[in-house]
Write a protein that holds these residues in place. Structure first.
Motif, short mmCIF file in Angstrom:
data_model
loop_
_atom_site.label_atom_id
_atom_site.label_comp_id
_atom_site.label_asym_id
_atom_site.label_seq_id
_atom_site.Cartn_x
_atom_site.Cartn_y
_atom_site.Cartn_z
N LEU A 37 -28.35 -2.62 32.72
CA LEU A 37 -26.93 -2.91 32.75
C LEU A 37 -26.33 -2.66 34.12
O LEU A 37 -26.68 -1.68 34.79
CB LEU A 37 -26.19 -2.05 31.72
N THR A 38 -25.42 -3.54 34.52
CA THR A 38 -24.63 -3.29 35.72
C THR A 38 -23.55 -2.27 35.38
O THR A 38 -23.31 -1.94 34.21
CB THR A 38 -23.97 -4.58 36.23
N GLU A 39 -22.85 -1.81 36.39
CA GLU A 39 -21.78 -0.84 36.17
C GLU A 39 -20.68 -1.42 35.29
O GLU A 39 -20.17 -0.75 34.39
CB GLU A 39 -21.21 -0.41 37.52
N ASN A 40 -20.33 -2.68 35.52
CA ASN A 40 -19.29 -3.33 34.72
C ASN A 40 -19.73 -3.50 33.26
O ASN A 40 -18.94 -3.30 32.33
CB ASN A 40 -18.91 -4.69 35.32
N GLU A 41 -20.99 -3.89 33.08
CA GLU A 41 -21.51 -4.06 31.72
C GLU A 41 -21.55 -2.72 30.99
O GLU A 41 -21.24 -2.63 29.80
CB GLU A 41 -22.90 -4.70 31.79
N GLN A 42 -21.97 -1.69 31.71
CA GLN A 42 -22.00 -0.34 31.13
C GLN A 42 -20.60 0.08 30.68
O GLN A 42 -20.43 0.62 29.58
CB GLN A 42 -22.52 0.64 32.18
N GLN A 43 -19.60 -0.20 31.50
CA GLN A 43 -18.24 0.19 31.16
C GLN A 43 -17.73 -0.58 29.94
O GLN A 43 -17.11 -0.01 29.04
CB GLN A 43 -17.32 -0.04 32.35
N LEU A 44 -17.99 -1.88 29.90
CA LEU A 44 -17.57 -2.69 28.76
C LEU A 44 -18.22 -2.19 27.47
O LEU A 44 -17.58 -2.09 26.42
CB LEU A 44 -17.95 -4.15 28.99
N LEU A 45 -19.51 -1.88 27.56
CA LEU A 45 -20.23 -1.39 26.39
C LEU A 45 -19.67 -0.05 25.93
O LEU A 45 -19.42 0.16 24.73
CB LEU A 45 -21.72 -1.27 26.71
N ASN A 47 -16.77 1.16 26.34
CA ASN A 47 -15.40 1.04 25.84
C ASN A 47 -15.31 0.34 24.49
O ASN A 47 -14.27 0.40 23.83
CB ASN A 47 -14.53 0.27 26.85
N SER A 48 -16.37 -0.32 24.08
CA SER A 48 -16.35 -1.01 22.78
C SER A 48 -16.48 0.01 21.66
O SER A 48 -17.10 1.06 21.81
CB SER A 48 -17.49 -2.03 22.70
N LYS A 49 -15.87 -0.31 20.52
CA LYS A 49 -15.84 0.63 19.40
C LYS A 49 -17.05 0.49 18.47
O LYS A 49 -17.26 1.34 17.61
CB LYS A 49 -14.55 0.46 18.61
N ALA A 50 -17.80 -0.57 18.60
CA ALA A 50 -18.99 -0.73 17.77
C ALA A 50 -20.00 0.35 18.12
O ALA A 50 -20.21 0.67 19.29
CB ALA A 50 -19.60 -2.11 17.99
N PRO A 51 -20.66 0.94 17.12
CA PRO A 51 -21.61 2.02 17.40
C PRO A 51 -22.96 1.54 17.93
O PRO A 51 -23.76 2.36 18.36
CB PRO A 51 -21.78 2.69 16.03
N ASN A 52 -23.17 0.22 17.89
CA ASN A 52 -24.50 -0.31 18.20
C ASN A 52 -24.47 -1.37 19.29
O ASN A 52 -23.45 -2.05 19.49
CB ASN A 52 -25.13 -0.94 16.95
N ASN A 82 -24.27 4.94 25.39
CA ASN A 82 -23.72 5.78 24.33
C ASN A 82 -23.73 5.08 22.97
O ASN A 82 -22.94 5.39 22.10
CB ASN A 82 -22.29 6.21 24.69
N LYS A 83 -24.63 4.10 22.82
CA LYS A 83 -24.76 3.35 21.57
C LYS A 83 -26.17 3.46 21.03
O LYS A 83 -27.13 3.62 21.79
CB LYS A 83 -24.44 1.87 21.80
N LYS A 84 -26.29 3.35 19.73
CA LYS A 84 -27.61 3.14 19.14
C LYS A 84 -27.99 1.67 19.32
O LYS A 84 -27.13 0.81 19.51
CB LYS A 84 -27.60 3.51 17.65
N ILE A 85 -29.27 1.40 19.27
CA ILE A 85 -29.75 0.03 19.46
C ILE A 85 -30.25 -0.53 18.14
O ILE A 85 -31.04 0.11 17.43
CB ILE A 85 -30.88 0.00 20.51
N LEU A 126 -32.69 4.28 18.07
CA LEU A 126 -32.50 3.09 17.25
C LEU A 126 -31.63 3.40 16.04
O LEU A 126 -31.72 4.47 15.44
CB LEU A 126 -33.83 2.52 16.77
N ALA A 127 -30.81 2.43 15.68
CA ALA A 127 -30.04 2.52 14.43
C ALA A 127 -30.97 2.32 13.25
O ALA A 127 -32.10 1.84 13.40
CB ALA A 127 -28.93 1.46 14.43
N ASN A 128 -30.48 2.67 12.07
CA ASN A 128 -31.28 2.49 10.86
C ASN A 128 -31.14 1.06 10.35
O ASN A 128 -30.81 0.81 9.20
CB ASN A 128 -30.84 3.49 9.79
N GLU A 129 -31.38 0.10 11.24
CA GLU A 129 -31.17 -1.30 10.92
C GLU A 129 -32.11 -2.17 11.75
O GLU A 129 -32.36 -1.89 12.92
CB GLU A 129 -29.72 -1.71 11.19
N ILE A 130 -32.62 -3.22 11.13
CA ILE A 130 -33.35 -4.28 11.83
C ILE A 130 -32.67 -5.59 11.48
O ILE A 130 -32.47 -5.90 10.30
CB ILE A 130 -34.84 -4.34 11.41
N GLN A 131 -32.30 -6.35 12.51
CA GLN A 131 -31.65 -7.64 12.26
C GLN A 131 -32.64 -8.77 12.52
O GLN A 131 -33.30 -8.81 13.56
CB GLN A 131 -30.42 -7.81 13.16
#
Length: 329
Positions: A37-45, A47-52, A82-85, A126-131
């Motif tokens: 991730l770039t610095e801008n992408e890291q910041q956007l991520l 700041n997002s409220k989604a946990p993943n 700061n997100k699960k994947i 990792l989150a407890n999910e596979i998509q």
């Protein structure tokens, strides 16, 4: 003067309402070959409220009756988010053709093992999910649905899957997958390789037609929305090919392309461009998504559903995210 003031007030009021109405939480897909991730992408991520962060791990294709995992992601060793994947696995519809019950079990085992290997090799949270992302059809739904159930049993995780527009419209024929949550893909409203005037990534009129009865869909949905672009190249005999992630800005900055109109360009010199050899005279149509079309799509979906779905933008790449100020406020 009074009339001008009233008009200005009305415009500001309407603009304010259009922004306030969109209060869904949002997150991102990540679809590049290396997770960095770039610095801008890291910041956007962050700041997002989604946990993943919904991250494409690899694709599955079938060749010579063997299931192959291709395009496997690599991970930046210094990655810190700061997100699960949530691992996202794309599986071609052809994979389900004439598949046998033992193959379904084998493929579920292979996919689960490979996800765990990527996790352990890169110390991922990792989150407890596979998509699973697969454009199943009426003829492949039975085996695909069996696979989803098998993967859930094998992985002991929550298995979710994507949902395309035609699978909403034709749900009686294509069936309802045995999952608790799905991700509605609000893009690819038509084929980019056909001659047409509308935007093939997202045409709002077409979207609304497909989702006319969205409120009848029986499974909880989150919504994937496009913020990417591509170029449709047409050669001298009318054959078309795609250049992914191409923008009009890139073509305007290159003297070897001539702008014909808003989103159409002509190649002025034979050469390699964007990984493809293009001849003089080839035409390129760039398809990008105006922010207003995404906002209109969100409003339409919110009106159809009795809950606010999570919005997941496809995908996290600052080449695209920089063009959508309202979406990420």
């Amino acid at each position: 003067m009074k009339r001008t003031f009233h008009l200005l007030f009305f415009i500001l009021l309407m603009t304010s309402c259009s922004k306030t109405d969109i209060d869904n939480d949002h997150g991102f897909y990540y679809w590049r070959s290396k997770l960095i991730l770039t610095e801008n992408e890291q910041q956007l991520l962050n700041n997002s409220k989604a946990p993943n962060l919904y991250t494409r791990f690899f694709d599955v294709v079938k060749e010579n009756d063997q299931f192959l995992e291709v395009g496997v992601i690599s991970i930046d060793k210094d990655l810190s988010i700061n997100k699960k994947i949530v691992p996202v696995i794309f599986i071609t519809n052809e994979t389900w053709f004439n598949i046998q019950p033992n193959d379904i079990e084998l493929m579920a085992d292979q996919i689960n093992e490979h996800i765990n290997r990527i996790k352990s090799n890169n110390n991922l949270d990792l989150a407890n999910e596979i998509q699973i992302d697969s454009d199943w059809t009426t003829s492949t739904k039975v085996d695909y649905f069996k696979f989803l159930q098998t993967l859930k049993r094998v992985s002991k995780k929550n298995v979710t899957c994507t949902l395309r527009l035609h699978q909403v419209k034709d749900k009686l024929q294509t069936g309802i997958p045995p999952v608790e949550k799905m991700y509605l893909m609000c893009y690819a409203t038509s084929s980019p390789l056909e001659n047409q005037k509308q935007n093939s990534i997202l045409d709002v009129k077409t979207l609304k037609s497909y989702l006319k009865h969205l409120d009848d869909y029986p499974i909880k949905l989150d919504v994937a929305l496009p913020i990417y672009s591509w170029g449709i190249v047409t050669n001298h005999v009318g054959k078309k090919k795609l250049i992914n992630a191409l923008t009009a800005e890139e073509l305007m900055q290159n003297k070897n392309f001539r702008k014909i109109n808003d989103n159409n360009f002509e190649v002025l010199k034979d050469d390699f461009y964007f990984g493809m050899y293009l001849n003089k005279g080839f035409k390129i149509k760039v398809e990008e998504i105006p922010e207003k079309d995404i906002l209109e799509s969100i409003n339409f979906i919110n009106e159809k559903l009795d809950y606010k779905p999570l919005l997941i933008y496809y995908h996290l790449d600052e080449r695209f995210t920089k063009n959508y100020n309202t979406l990420f406020q």
